[in-house]
Design a protein around this motif. Sequence first.
Motif, PDB file in Angstrom:
ATOM      1  N   ARG A 104       5.086  23.579  16.808  1.00 45.43           N
ATOM      2  CA  ARG A 104       4.570  22.212  16.791  1.00 45.43           C
ATOM      3  C   ARG A 104       5.119  21.462  15.578  1.00 45.43           C
ATOM      4  O   ARG A 104       5.302  22.044  14.505  1.00 45.43           O
ATOM      5  N   VAL A 105       5.366  20.174  15.766  1.00 46.65           N
ATOM      6  CA  VAL A 105       5.692  19.272  14.662  1.00 46.65           C
ATOM      7  C   VAL A 105       4.586  18.233  14.603  1.00 46.65           C
ATOM      8  O   VAL A 105       4.323  17.544  15.595  1.00 46.65           O
ATOM      9  N   GLN A 106       3.929  18.127  13.463  1.00 52.71           N
ATOM     10  CA  GLN A 106       2.860  17.137  13.317  1.00 52.71           C
ATOM     11  C   GLN A 106       3.318  16.014  12.393  1.00 52.71           C
ATOM     12  O   GLN A 106       3.794  16.255  11.284  1.00 52.71           O
ATOM     13  N   VAL A 107       3.164  14.777  12.882  1.00 50.20           N
ATOM     14  CA  VAL A 107       3.504  13.588  12.107  1.00 50.20           C
ATOM     15  C   VAL A 107       2.204  12.954  11.623  1.00 50.20           C
ATOM     16  O   VAL A 107       1.269  12.745  12.409  1.00 50.20           O
ATOM     17  N   ILE A 108       2.151  12.654  10.326  1.00 53.60           N
ATOM     18  CA  ILE A 108       0.948  12.102   9.700  1.00 53.60           C
ATOM     19  C   ILE A 108       1.307  10.778   9.030  1.00 53.60           C
ATOM     20  O   ILE A 108       2.270  10.702   8.258  1.00 53.60           O
ATOM     21  N   ASN A 109       0.545   9.738   9.311  1.00 54.56           N
ATOM     22  CA  ASN A 109       0.782   8.426   8.704  1.00 54.56           C
ATOM     23  C   ASN A 109      -0.357   8.067   7.753  1.00 54.56           C
ATOM     24  O   ASN A 109      -1.529   8.326   8.049  1.00 54.56           O
ATOM     25  N   GLY A 122       0.796  -1.219   0.000  1.00 57.48           N
ATOM     26  CA  GLY A 122       0.000   0.000   0.000  1.00 57.48           C
ATOM     27  C   GLY A 122       0.828   1.267   0.000  1.00 57.48           C
ATOM     28  O   GLY A 122       0.288   2.364   0.197  1.00 57.48           O
ATOM     29  N   SER A 123       2.146   1.135  -0.190  1.00 55.03           N
ATOM     30  CA  SER A 123       3.041   2.309  -0.240  1.00 55.03           C
ATOM     31  C   SER A 123       2.819   3.247   0.951  1.00 55.03           C
ATOM     32  O   SER A 123       2.427   4.414   0.795  1.00 55.03           O
ATOM     33  N   PRO A 124       3.071   2.766   2.144  1.00 56.65           N
ATOM     34  CA  PRO A 124       2.869   3.619   3.321  1.00 56.65           C
ATOM     35  C   PRO A 124       3.778   4.845   3.280  1.00 56.65           C
ATOM     36  O   PRO A 124       4.900   4.791   2.774  1.00 56.65           O
ATOM     37  N   PHE A 125       3.289   5.943   3.824  1.00 59.48           N
ATOM     38  CA  PHE A 125       4.062   7.183   3.843  1.00 59.48           C
ATOM     39  C   PHE A 125       3.934   7.843   5.210  1.00 59.48           C
ATOM     40  O   PHE A 125       2.994   7.579   5.979  1.00 59.48           O
ATOM     41  N   THR A 126       4.883   8.704   5.488  1.00 56.69           N
ATOM     42  CA  THR A 126       4.805   9.577   6.656  1.00 56.69           C
ATOM     43  C   THR A 126       5.049  10.999   6.178  1.00 56.69           C
ATOM     44  O   THR A 126       5.990  11.255   5.425  1.00 56.69           O
ATOM     45  N   ALA A 127       4.193  11.897   6.608  1.00 53.49           N
ATOM     46  CA  ALA A 127       4.326  13.313   6.261  1.00 53.49           C
ATOM     47  C   ALA A 127       4.558  14.114   7.536  1.00 53.49           C
ATOM     48  O   ALA A 127       4.174  13.693   8.637  1.00 53.49           O
ATOM     49  N   VAL A 128       5.188  15.267   7.367  1.00 50.51           N
ATOM     50  CA  VAL A 128       5.481  16.154   8.498  1.00 50.51           C
ATOM     51  C   VAL A 128       5.130  17.581   8.094  1.00 50.51           C
ATOM     52  O   VAL A 128       5.388  18.004   6.961  1.00 50.51           O
ATOM     53  N   ARG A 129       4.531  18.313   9.019  1.00 49.86           N
ATOM     54  CA  ARG A 129       4.319  19.742   8.817  1.00 49.86           C
ATOM     55  C   ARG A 129       4.545  20.469  10.136  1.00 49.86           C
ATOM     56  O   ARG A 129       4.556  19.853  11.211  1.00 49.86           O
ATOM     57  N   LEU A 130       4.744  21.793  10.043  1.00 47.46           N
ATOM     58  CA  LEU A 130       5.117  22.594  11.202  1.00 47.46           C
ATOM     59  C   LEU A 130       4.083  23.686  11.463  1.00 47.46           C
ATOM     60  O   LEU A 130       3.469  24.215  10.533  1.00 47.46           O
ATOM     61  N   SER A 131       3.937  24.024  12.738  1.00 49.54           N
ATOM     62  CA  SER A 131       3.070  25.137  13.124  1.00 49.54           C
ATOM     63  C   SER A 131       3.870  26.154  13.919  1.00 49.54           C
ATOM     64  O   SER A 131       4.767  25.797  14.688  1.00 49.54           O
ATOM     65  N   GLY A 135       8.625  27.422   3.329  1.00 55.40           N
ATOM     66  CA  GLY A 135       7.727  28.335   2.643  1.00 55.40           C
ATOM     67  C   GLY A 135       7.352  29.583   3.405  1.00 55.40           C
ATOM     68  O   GLY A 135       6.413  30.287   3.011  1.00 55.40           O
ATOM     69  N   ARG A 136       8.095  29.911   4.467  1.00 52.00           N
ATOM     70  CA  ARG A 136       7.753  31.110   5.221  1.00 52.00           C
ATOM     71  C   ARG A 136       8.993  31.688   5.890  1.00 52.00           C
ATOM     72  O   ARG A 136      10.042  31.046   5.951  1.00 52.00           O
ATOM     73  N   THR A 137       8.858  32.904   6.393  1.00 49.74           N
ATOM     74  CA  THR A 137       9.921  33.546   7.161  1.00 49.74           C
ATOM     75  C   THR A 137       9.613  33.383   8.641  1.00 49.74           C
ATOM     76  O   THR A 137       8.550  33.795   9.112  1.00 49.74           O
ATOM     77  N   SER A 181      -2.272  27.215  12.585  1.00 47.90           N
ATOM     78  CA  SER A 181      -1.837  27.307  11.188  1.00 47.90           C
ATOM     79  C   SER A 181      -0.692  26.331  10.963  1.00 47.90           C
ATOM     80  O   SER A 181       0.082  26.036  11.882  1.00 47.90           O
ATOM     81  N   TRP A 182      -0.570  25.865   9.703  1.00 50.70           N
ATOM     82  CA  TRP A 182       0.449  24.864   9.388  1.00 50.70           C
ATOM     83  C   TRP A 182       1.151  25.199   8.076  1.00 50.70           C
ATOM     84  O   TRP A 182       0.549  25.779   7.170  1.00 50.70           O
ATOM     85  N   THR A 183       2.411  24.811   8.004  1.00 52.03           N
ATOM     86  CA  THR A 183       3.130  24.891   6.730  1.00 52.03           C
ATOM     87  C   THR A 183       2.601  23.798   5.805  1.00 52.03           C
ATOM     88  O   THR A 183       1.946  22.849   6.261  1.00 52.03           O
ATOM     89  N   PRO A 184       2.880  23.882   4.511  1.00 51.57           N
ATOM     90  CA  PRO A 184       2.594  22.736   3.643  1.00 51.57           C
ATOM     91  C   PRO A 184       3.364  21.514   4.142  1.00 51.57           C
ATOM     92  O   PRO A 184       4.504  21.625   4.600  1.00 51.57           O
ATOM     93  N   GLU A 185       2.735  20.361   4.065  1.00 51.68           N
ATOM     94  CA  GLU A 185       3.395  19.146   4.558  1.00 51.68           C
ATOM     95  C   GLU A 185       4.478  18.680   3.590  1.00 51.68           C
ATOM     96  O   GLU A 185       4.428  18.959   2.390  1.00 51.68           O
ATOM     97  N   LYS A 186       5.450  17.967   4.136  1.00 51.86           N
ATOM     98  CA  LYS A 186       6.470  17.282   3.341  1.00 51.86           C
ATOM     99  C   LYS A 186       6.237  15.789   3.531  1.00 51.86           C
ATOM    100  O   LYS A 186       6.199  15.306   4.662  1.00 51.86           O
ATOM    101  N   GLN A 187       6.080  15.072   2.432  1.00 49.75           N
ATOM    102  CA  GLN A 187       5.672  13.667   2.491  1.00 49.75           C
ATOM    103  C   GLN A 187       6.735  12.766   1.879  1.00 49.75           C
ATOM    104  O   GLN A 187       7.319  13.083   0.843  1.00 49.75           O
ATOM    105  N   THR A 188       6.996  11.643   2.542  1.00 45.91           N
ATOM    106  CA  THR A 188       7.971  10.672   2.056  1.00 45.91           C
ATOM    107  C   THR A 188       7.369   9.271   2.092  1.00 45.91           C
ATOM    108  O   THR A 188       6.843   8.845   3.130  1.00 45.91           O
TER     109      THR A 188
END
Length: 381
Positions: free
Chosen positions: A193-198, A137-146, A179-181, A152-159
Amino acid sequence: MFINQLFKLNGRKYHKGNIVATALALATLIFVFSASYVLAGSNVTVTRTFNPSADAAITVNAGDDNGFETTPTNAYADGPGGAAVDTNSGSNSNAVATGTATDKHNFYNYTLTSIPTGSTINGISVRADISVDSLTGSPFTAVRLSWDGGTSWTPEKQTTLTATAETTYTYGDSADTWGRTWSASELTDANFRVQVINGDTAANSLRDFSLDWLPVSITFTAPWDSYSDSARTTISDSFVTYGTTVYMKGTGYATGTYNVAYYDANPTGGGQKTATDSGISVAGDGILNSQYLLNTDPNAFSGTWHALVQPTGATAFPTPYDTAVASPDTYALLGNDAFSVQQAAIPEFPTVSAAIVVSGSCFGLYFWMRKRLKFKMQGAN
């Protein structure tokens, strides 16, 4: 041809050797003095790595609403002791990272407040040591920051995960600001915050994800500069006059005490520690001041110097500069400024001494050859 003609005009058999000896002495002087004036000065970026000490699963519209339900605290540090586990992750189709079917978990309290406010944030990277029960199923984990506590969150980065065994995946890098200053005030425990998404690309594949460690590395340039005046109004990266004092100033440092180490341009180890200014107090204004008289150490080397900052109580900076900057977390490095020091600012530079010794030897050879030639010419007569 000129040398040969001069040789014939003077009628001296070894005159060419005299010219070579003189030229060698002059070339040595030019080389030594030129090399010592290859100088540079500027703020130097610092990268520090921090661990979380708090976490919270997202419990609404987040897959099965429990994130890493088993021992999420295991992701606070590297090493043995197990991992945080997200069992049967997600619900229904969880192929979209930010959709409602993926499990999500926030990690925070990274204690980033030691970074001086006013620092330029050059990049943020997140390391995730992850394993998964199957690659079906090609599992992935993504991360985004607040930067505002999770509103509010940055765009996620997915691997997409590439192995079932624990593997290190990196999101972002030392030059990636997502994507931000950023401002240092957004890197507080209340805001960052660091959010981990599976997730995976198959319907109801129910993968098991294990997260062993989730550190964050911040690359920043501290407001830490060299000045030519005691009032610290004129920033200067070049010091040329004998008896000059380098005045250092930093802003936005947390209340406490700090040490400043000064490194010269000794080619051994990238520079050698020449002095440490210890126990400098910083009050509520956040201003850190230090100074160093450049002619204090007559054995110091000219070139690019550095002034490093650390809080009192950290492991003392080592003697070689390269060792200090190679392990910024070991020495709790919080600022690095480079400035150039020319020969005239230090009384007895090793480069000058070397030039004198070499040139003296060359001139000694020159006069020895002349004396020898004189005796031979007298013997011939």
